[in-house]
Design an enzyme around this catalytic site. Structure first.
Site, mmCIF file in Angstrom:
data_model
loop_
_atom_site.group_PDB
_atom_site.id
_atom_site.type_symbol
_atom_site.label_atom_id
_atom_site.label_comp_id
_atom_site.label_asym_id
_atom_site.label_seq_id
_atom_site.Cartn_x
_atom_site.Cartn_y
_atom_site.Cartn_z
ATOM 1 N N ASP A 196 0.906 -1.233 -0.070
ATOM 2 C CA ASP A 196 -0.031 0.194 -0.014
ATOM 3 C C ASP A 196 0.767 1.337 0.077
ATOM 4 O OD1 ASP A 196 -2.183 1.612 0.168
ATOM 5 O OD2 ASP A 196 -2.630 1.333 2.160
ATOM 6 N N ASP A 247 -2.166 5.811 -6.366
ATOM 7 C CA ASP A 247 -2.697 5.027 -5.158
ATOM 8 C C ASP A 247 -2.573 3.567 -5.773
ATOM 9 O OD1 ASP A 247 -3.375 4.492 -2.631
ATOM 10 O OD2 ASP A 247 -5.287 3.804 -3.531
#
Length: 461
Positions: A137, A342
């Site tokens: 992440d 992202d």
């Protein structure tokens, strides 16, 4: 029935005047070929420590576990919306704090962000090293794994053994008085109870009421048989967390707690990855890549440097082309909120004016195919009965002139739906989702404040 388009084709980094046609004919009977991204292709400096580890989609056939419980397309979009709300809320709070000249506070509530994450890597933790399969992440601050002991009902099932700190000779908990504990900020959760125990605690709360929390700790992180990171800071979790077969999370954000920052002296704050499609072979996560003055083959754009943007990687978008034609009437003010890159969000979110212009142009180019309702995305097509589909290319342009052609159709369509959505009014925060990033090598070089997009299928230009 919506047809899930898997076929991918080569894309290239484009420059002015290239690629006049702007359309690709896609045979619907074919599946996407396996992504060729088994190794990082970025230029490396000599005598510079680098390491590359395989990265796979956790719902795909190359995941470390065999699973049939893939989320539905609707569920995937629900998780995507939850993550999008979380990201834009955190980013907007930072912007508001800047306007009010107040101290920025990073909230510990991160919504359903973990369940939306799709890519995993396998590392080792402790001495001797214990295998751990962790989610990747770029928008997270604190890495963590689930640790023993863990009472009934406190931990979720996972494929690998729980990490047991009592069996590691290099493990140590962080004391509350340590700088590492203070750096946790909003993720700090005080100290453990007991007069002789001042271990630092962390906690990350989720919107569904579950929590990942435990003791903030340090141990050796093993990336390959010869590549390790000593005194790696992570959360040793003993409390309930969202369910899943993964063992934890590897944070690649920009704050001091992330792996990128912790290992900056070793890998110089740089990393890259290639995200494969669901049914593709493994991609990679590479640490230690660093750009020379010769950056041939990568479209480069400046990386935002404001601390208000932490932990996100923010760039500035300046334009969009559909079918080889630039969308007219888009003012730079529409992109003033910046674009977060992202790894966890699926669908790309654009400010309202930009999204509506893209949607109009794309629908016009796809006029021969009937639109069908979806409920979450508003531009979906029924492609049943078509042997071939003509799909317009979509190109995104960023500050500094970096322009990339998205993969067709795998980087544009998922289950017949355009993978873009409205993020809100003009000037709102945009987010570049992972579908648009597939089949690129995406390079983050914090030491040079650059983000680069490099070709995987195409030759270096």
């Amino acid at each position: 029935m919506l047809l899930f388009l898997f076929l991918g084709c080569c894309y290239s980094i484009v420059h002015a005047g290239d690629d006049e046609k702007g359309f690709v004919v896609v045979p619907t009977s074919s599946f996407q070929p396996e992504t060729v991204c088994s190794t990082a292709r970025v230029n490396l400096e000599q005598n510079h420590s680098t390491v590359s580890v395989p990265l796979v989609h956790r719902h795909g056939p190359w995941a470390p576990w065999q699973s049939t419980d893939w989320p539905s397309f609707r569920e995937m979009l629900r998780r995507n919306r939850a993550r999008s709300s979380t990201i834009t809320s955190r980013a907007s709070r930072g912007a508001a704090s800047a306007r009010d000249d107040k101290k920025v506070v990073i909230p510990s509530h991160i919504g359903d962000a973990v369940d939306s994450l799709e890519y995993v890597v396998t590392v080792g933790l402790g001495t001797p090293a214990v295998r751990q399969t962790v989610l990747l992440d770029t928008g997270s601050d604190v890495s963590w794994v689930q640790c023993a002991p863990c009472g009934a009902g406190e931990c979720s099932s996972q494929k690998d053994p729980l990490f047991d700190p009592s069996r590691s000779s290099t493990y140590r908990p962080m004391p509350c008085s340590s700088g590492a504990c203070r750096d946790l900020g909003a993720y700090g959760n005080g100290c453990t109870n007991g007069t002789d125990d001042d271990r630092c605690r962390f906690a990350i709360l989720y919107e569904d009421g579950t929590v990942t929390g435990g003791v903030y700790s340090s141990d050796k992180l093993t990336l390959t048989s010869v590549d390790t990171v000593g005194n790696f800071l992570f959360g040793c979790a003993h409390d309930e967390r969202p369910s899943g077969k993964y063992d934890g999370l590897l944070a690649l954000g920009r704050l001091p707690m992330s792996l990128v920052s912790q290992a900056s002296s070793q890998y110089r704050g740089a990393f890259s990855y290639c995200l494969p499609a669901v049914n593709s072979r493994s991609g990679f996560l590479a640490l230690g890549v660093r750009m020379r003055s010769d950056t041939t083959g990568f479209a480069l754009t400046p990386l935002g440097t404001s601390p208000l943007q932490a932990p996100f990687y923010v760039v500035t978008m300046t334009g969009i082309a559909v079918g080889g034609k630039q969308l007219v009437g888009l003012r730079l003010s529409a992109f003033a909120g910046g674009m977060i890159i992202d790894s966890g969000k699926v669908v790309t979110a654009l400010p309202s004016t930009a999204y509506r212009a893209l949607r109009t142009a794309f629908r016009k180019a796809m006029a021969p195919y009937p639109l069908v309702p979806n409920g979450h995305l508003d531009t979906c097509y029924n492609l049943t009965g078509h042997k071939n589909v003509t799909v317009p290319k979509v190109a995104l342009t960023f500050s500094g002139g970096a322009t990339i052609n998205l993969d067709v159709p795998n980087g544009i369509l998922v289950e017949g739906c355009l993978v873009f959505e409205d993020s809100g009014g003009d000037g709102s925060v945009a987010v570049l989702g992972n579908v648009n990033q597939r089949n690129f090598e995406v390079l983050y070089d914090t030491s040079h404040s650059k983000v680069g997009f490099g070709p995987i299928h195409a030759e270096m230009m």
